[in-house]
Design a protein around this motif. Sequence first.
Motif, short mmCIF file in Angstrom:
data_model
loop_
_atom_site.label_atom_id
_atom_site.label_comp_id
_atom_site.label_asym_id
_atom_site.label_seq_id
_atom_site.Cartn_x
_atom_site.Cartn_y
_atom_site.Cartn_z
N TRP A 96 22.35 33.25 -19.78
CA TRP A 96 22.99 33.98 -19.35
C TRP A 96 24.10 33.68 -19.14
CZ3 TRP A 96 21.54 38.07 -15.79
CH2 TRP A 96 20.70 39.26 -16.51
N GLN A 146 27.15 33.20 -20.82
CA GLN A 146 28.64 33.81 -20.61
C GLN A 146 29.02 34.33 -19.73
OE1 GLN A 146 29.63 34.13 -24.76
NE2 GLN A 146 31.89 33.92 -24.56
N PHE A 147 27.48 34.90 -19.72
CA PHE A 147 27.66 36.68 -18.59
C PHE A 147 27.65 35.72 -17.05
CE2 PHE A 147 25.53 39.35 -15.72
CZ PHE A 147 26.05 40.58 -16.69
N GLY A 154 31.64 34.59 -17.12
CA GLY A 154 32.95 36.27 -17.06
C GLY A 154 32.40 36.86 -15.59
N PHE A 155 31.04 37.32 -14.94
CA PHE A 155 31.16 37.54 -14.16
C PHE A 155 31.62 36.99 -12.54
CE2 PHE A 155 28.29 38.09 -10.23
CZ PHE A 155 28.25 38.91 -10.15
N ILE A 174 34.08 34.87 -12.96
CA ILE A 174 36.26 35.85 -13.25
C ILE A 174 35.72 36.98 -12.32
CG2 ILE A 174 37.62 36.25 -14.78
CD1 ILE A 174 36.86 34.05 -16.33
N VAL A 175 35.18 38.30 -12.66
CA VAL A 175 35.37 38.79 -12.37
C VAL A 175 35.70 39.02 -10.78
CG1 VAL A 175 34.68 41.55 -12.83
CG2 VAL A 175 34.82 40.20 -14.78
N VAL A 207 38.14 37.25 -9.15
CA VAL A 207 39.41 37.59 -9.57
C VAL A 207 39.84 39.15 -8.33
CG1 VAL A 207 41.10 36.80 -11.32
CG2 VAL A 207 39.59 38.69 -10.84
N VAL A 214 43.18 44.09 -9.48
CA VAL A 214 43.92 42.98 -10.79
C VAL A 214 44.38 43.34 -12.27
CG1 VAL A 214 42.16 40.98 -12.84
CG2 VAL A 214 41.14 42.70 -10.20
N GLY A 228 38.06 38.45 -18.22
CA GLY A 228 36.70 38.12 -17.09
C GLY A 228 35.69 39.23 -17.95
N GLY A 253 33.27 37.43 -21.20
CA GLY A 253 32.72 37.12 -20.69
C GLY A 253 32.09 38.16 -21.09
N LEU A 254 31.59 38.77 -20.18
CA LEU A 254 30.91 39.67 -19.22
C LEU A 254 29.97 40.46 -20.48
CD1 LEU A 254 30.38 40.24 -15.86
CD2 LEU A 254 31.85 42.76 -16.26
N GLY A 276 28.18 38.20 -22.99
CA GLY A 276 27.26 37.64 -22.18
C GLY A 276 26.34 38.46 -22.87
N PHE A 277 26.09 39.78 -22.08
CA PHE A 277 25.01 40.57 -21.65
C PHE A 277 24.50 40.85 -23.76
CE2 PHE A 277 23.26 45.39 -20.74
CZ PHE A 277 22.54 44.70 -19.30
N ILE A 303 22.43 38.21 -24.25
CA ILE A 303 20.73 38.00 -23.36
C ILE A 303 20.17 39.42 -23.73
CG2 ILE A 303 20.26 39.10 -20.57
CD1 ILE A 303 22.88 38.20 -19.60
#
Lengths: 335, 333
Positions: A303, A305-306, A309-310, A312-313, A316, B128, B136, B139-140, B143-144, B147
């Motif tokens: 989890w 990296q997810f 990223g989460f 950061i999003v 911001v 944004v 961002g 990575g999301l 990352g998913f 997972i």
Amino acid sequence: MVSKLFKRNETYLFFVILIFSFVVTVINPSFLTIENLFDLVKSSSGMAILAIAFFVGLLSGGIDISFPAIAIAGQYIAVNTLIALGVDNLLLAFVISCAVGTAMGAINAFFISTFRMQALIVTLGTANIFHGALLVFVGTRAVNTGQLPDCFKAFGHLQVLTLTRADGTVYGLSIFAVLLLGIILLTWFVLQRTLLGKSVYAVGGNYESSKRAGINITNTLFFVYSYIGFLSGIMGVMHLSLIRYSNPNYIVDTELLKVIAAVVIGGAKITGGSGTLTGTLLGVIMMVILEKNLVLIGLSSYWHQFFTGFIIVVGVSITHYQSKLQKKRSLSFAD
Amino acid sequence: MGKLKLGTSDNLTLFIITIGTITAMSIFLPEKFLRLVNFQSMASQFPEYGLLALGIMLAMITGGIDLSVVSIANLSGVVGAMVLASHVTAQEMGISPATIIALAIIAALVVSLICGFINGVVITAVGVPAIIATLGTNGLFIGFAIILTEGHGIRGFPEEFLFIGSGEILTIPMPLIIFIGVALSISLMLKKSSQGFKMYMLGSSPIVARFSGINNAMVLIKTYLLSGLLSGIASIIIISRVNSMRPGYGYAYLLLGVLIAILGGTNPEGGRGGVLGLTMAIVILQVLQSGLNILGFNPFFKKFIWGLILLLVMVINFYQTNGWPWRRLVKRN
């Protein structure tokens, strides 16, 4: 004074960290022990230094993503030079690594200031040039623990403060903490107490106005990116001393995202000109606590990296949504 | 009119460089370069990153950038691959391979559209800047994908599916056919549709676009939906060509995509760019890459060269718009 304090992003972040640490300590009492805190400081001071570097770049209005490549280049060149010369001197390693880093940073600054290119695109290119050049012209073989000069190992073990556990064994605060503190103070001094620091804020806040105000933009940008390179060089040697292994192929993109996440939740504006060093450091602490305790919340390492990223999003989104609402209120259409 | 002329002259320069590289390769490496097999392998390699570059270009035209294209391709590829990998159990349940393939393609495309939509919403509704929003979500999404697969690769696809990535019609590789089809539609969209016109307007000046009655948010959401969809199409080609999917595939494509977009004459500040220039940039880079491979350079050298070309092209673009330094010298004397 107090009401002003409550308007600041840092205050909220500070309380979130307090509450979260409290929750974590309730679940896992070994979290809030001096030993664990010392350990966290040692393992995350490298990330904190990179975050400071990224933060300074962001203040000047540029997103520099070449620092992982610079750190690995400085580290690998330094350790190989030491081995080739047969010298076992830590200071020399720092000098070489920082010189390499500063030079690479100056290359970034040259392209960004001379041709007014977007820092992100320039550093996307230079990151590949630096890393590619390192692998082509310097080497691809990893330096393992056996070949590593002793000074790195000694540096990794050096402690400035030792405490004794109940059972008689000792633990202590790593020298990394002192190094980090020195860099924090230096950065704070430059940003808050010198004209150079104020020009960094000015250039990031509004390029055109700062130019008309007579600020030497070229010099400012050269300082910013060379400083980022310099800090990356320091981090490279620290990282090597910590893990006692140097693999030039290993260029950490997750590290990049983590650093950006830390700076962004610290409240620094991604378009430049605003943000505080305190916020950045709190952001780093937040990221470190979250990351180390992800497993506690019940999330596996997949989890990470997810999650980054989460963060950061969401981070911001909060800062930019606020400024969007503000613009709406003041009927400003400029982006 | 002046702008139009500039566009054509840009494409002319690119065309000359394209012809130049191909000629140079043909002269220096006649036996290895000038072979049908080599051209076929080039034509099945570039469509995947070509499509990603198209997505980046669309975002750049509106003055943004999409750094999440590779991650979107990874995520939709993983989802598509998971559907495909279930084909053995599905067949036992009486579902034909054709249905599974169709389902996989639909799943991958839907996932890519959702990703694009997320980008669009974060950029427009929340406000944004695209550069950090997509960094961002980059990575999301990846990352998913990690997972979903827990870091493992997914393989075991139905035979028929592999046709998309490695089949050919009249010796033309399927990926190339898909790329040409998509590129033509995007070109048409940019040149003939109101969406295309609005994208250029928005990229040139968001404020002017807004006061001309353009719904900036809608245009941007559509743009990021499109760049997501392009990544989705790329992901289908990737899983079919590689015959497996592992999250993290094609990480270098991000640099390559940005490089292609800028080399192809797209202005990263917005308002300029086109499919024709982009396609020529792809051909130049693919020919160079193939040449470097034939000459036996290691992959790191390629990384070095791509970075160098990216900076070089940006420097040339700078001087083309601001005047070459020696001209100023001549004037002064």
